[in-house]
Design an enzyme around this catalytic site. Structure first.
Site, mmCIF file in Angstrom:
data_model
loop_
_atom_site.group_PDB
_atom_site.id
_atom_site.type_symbol
_atom_site.label_atom_id
_atom_site.label_comp_id
_atom_site.label_asym_id
_atom_site.label_seq_id
_atom_site.Cartn_x
_atom_site.Cartn_y
_atom_site.Cartn_z
ATOM 1 N N TRP A 104 122.120 -14.970 -49.749
ATOM 2 C CA TRP A 104 120.755 -15.404 -49.835
ATOM 3 C C TRP A 104 120.021 -14.896 -51.131
ATOM 4 O O TRP A 104 119.122 -15.533 -51.727
ATOM 5 C CB TRP A 104 119.883 -14.907 -48.620
ATOM 6 C CG TRP A 104 120.643 -15.405 -47.281
ATOM 7 C CD1 TRP A 104 121.168 -14.731 -46.340
ATOM 8 C CD2 TRP A 104 120.720 -16.757 -47.147
ATOM 9 N NE1 TRP A 104 121.634 -15.541 -45.360
ATOM 10 C CE2 TRP A 104 121.361 -16.873 -45.531
ATOM 11 C CE3 TRP A 104 120.239 -18.060 -47.355
ATOM 12 C CZ2 TRP A 104 121.614 -17.977 -45.059
ATOM 13 C CZ3 TRP A 104 120.398 -19.246 -46.713
ATOM 14 C CH2 TRP A 104 121.127 -19.106 -45.566
ATOM 15 N N ASP A 173 112.656 -10.900 -49.081
ATOM 16 C CA ASP A 173 113.049 -11.951 -48.000
ATOM 17 C C ASP A 173 113.557 -10.900 -46.810
ATOM 18 O O ASP A 173 114.227 -10.473 -46.694
ATOM 19 C CB ASP A 173 114.173 -12.831 -48.660
ATOM 20 C CG ASP A 173 114.915 -13.490 -47.517
ATOM 21 O OD1 ASP A 173 114.605 -13.493 -46.207
ATOM 22 O OD2 ASP A 173 115.735 -14.336 -47.757
ATOM 23 N N LYS A 197 115.385 -16.203 -36.819
ATOM 24 C CA LYS A 197 116.129 -14.835 -36.465
ATOM 25 C C LYS A 197 115.590 -14.196 -35.778
ATOM 26 O O LYS A 197 115.957 -13.735 -34.689
ATOM 27 C CB LYS A 197 116.471 -14.203 -37.900
ATOM 28 C CG LYS A 197 117.544 -14.611 -38.526
ATOM 29 C CD LYS A 197 117.684 -15.944 -39.485
ATOM 30 C CE LYS A 197 118.849 -16.623 -40.002
ATOM 31 N NZ LYS A 197 118.454 -16.826 -41.283
#
Ligand code: PLP
Length: 362
Positions: A104, A173, A197
């Protein structure tokens, strides 16, 4: 475990608290006596206004946010933030620092480069396949911001302490660990998280942005790509993802009122992850892939002695009511994602199953 419900260890979209799903079900056909479901109500209505304001207020209480932080809801996932962050916060002639701790982070860096903007990867754990969080990083004092991925969903690593970046705004993030443990927001210019999530369903990304960052937003960006469009309209410049925001509100209500807040969930999360890591530390059969000091409380990645055994493990687990244990397709192996909604009991049952599997196959 309720009838027909499995133990869900999916990485995202992921398990939601059962009580939240039941509340959605109960109020679905007539939300608050309106005679309409939440998916049929106007986003300009009093009913939806109450929902979004409640979600913002709960976020502020749970994370201890001052009035200088704005809670925003955007579409396009965490992935859209990868490009919006440099668009909004990285002016020409300046550079941003990025720490690369996996897939990511790599994608976030790519979106800066696509825009021909400047960034420096000040640390990376790619030398050992991202199995650790880099330490003693030198950040640039004049960077526009410093970007990290707080929890690496795919590699199973997590920052335990956030790095000290001085006066440079930190941006994280937090897609896979927001609301999972206590932290001090004050060094952060922005945090963001795809909801699917730890806090809700897919379709919405939560962004928390500090006042001074909003002052940097250039006038000449398209409206939907400017954070100020969202902050000035309470995330309702256009139609927001109403159902996803409503579900976030219910998840946060559960976290505040049923669990008892962030400190409580952190205690439970540490216990949950501890059970699995303790198994790895005492077993010759299951091997954790992350360095001990970088282990994630949310995504527990592990290997078995062979790929054949891994396949057998995932299949047998599925047959026994444990879903989502396959590692990300890019890394293989196994992964148990154990977000807030996964109960301690689910982990205890999984660990028992793993011990039995080891006895029969070890
Ligand atoms: C899942 C994930 C993303 C991608 O989120 P989307 O909402 O699918 O764009 C980004 N960062 C992290 C850390 C993730 O876990």
């Amino acid at each position: 475990m309720t009838e027909n419900r499995i133990y869900n260890f999916n990485a995202g979209p992921a398990a939601l608290p059962l009580s939240v799903l039941e509340e959605i079900q109960e109020s679905f056909l007539s939300f608050k006596g309106s005679g309409m479901s939440i998916t049929e109500i106007s986003h300009r209505s009093k009913q939806f206004d109450d929902v979004i304001n409640d979600a913002v207020a709960r976020t502020k209480r749970l994370l201890n946010l001052g009035d200088n932080y704005h809670v925003l809801f955007l579409q396009g996932g965490a992935s859209l933030q990868f490009c919006m962050i440099p668009m909004n916060f990285l002016p020409e002639g300046q550079s941003a620092d990025y720490v690369n701790t996996g897939t990511w982070s790599t994608k976030a860096i790519k979106e800066v480069e696509i825009q021909n903007k400047k960034c420096e990867t000040v640390a990376s754990s790619d030398d050992r396949d991202y199995c650790y969080i880099p330490k003693n990083i030198s950040f640039n004092k004049d960077a526009a911001y410093a970007h990290i991925t707080s929890n690496n969903t795919i590699k199973g690593t997590q920052w335990d302490q956030f790095p000290n970046v001085g006066d440079v705004p930190l941006i994280a993030d937090m897609s896979s660990d927001i609301m999972s443990k206590k932290f001090d927001i004050s060094p952060f210019g922005m945090i963001y998280a795809g909801a699917q999530k730890n806090i809700g369903p897919a379709g919405v990304c939560m962004a928390i942005v500090r006042d001074d960052m909003l002052k940097r937003v250039p006038e000449d960006l398209p409206s939907m790509l400017k954070y100020t469009t969202y902050s000035s309209k309470n995330s309702m410049y256009n139609t927001p993802p109403c159902f996803a925001i409503y579900t976030i509100d219910l998840v946060l209500k559960w976290l505040e009122e049923t669990v008892g807040g962030i400190e409580k969930i952190e205690e439970i999360n540490r216990k949950k992850a501890g059970l699995l890591y303790n198994l790895f530390d005492t077993s010759e059969f299951f091997r954790g892939t992350a360095d001990k000091d970088s282990r994630s409380l949310m995504n527990v990645t592990f290997r078995l002695p062979s790929e054949d055994l891994e396949q057998k493990f995932i299949k047998t687990a599925q047959e026994n009511g444990f879903g989502g244990l396959k590692g990300h397709r890019s890394v293989g192996g196994c992964r148990a994602s154990i977000y807030n909604a996964t109960s301690l009991e689910a982990i205890e049952t999984l660990v028992d199953f793993m011990k039995t599997f080891e006895k029969e196959n070890g």
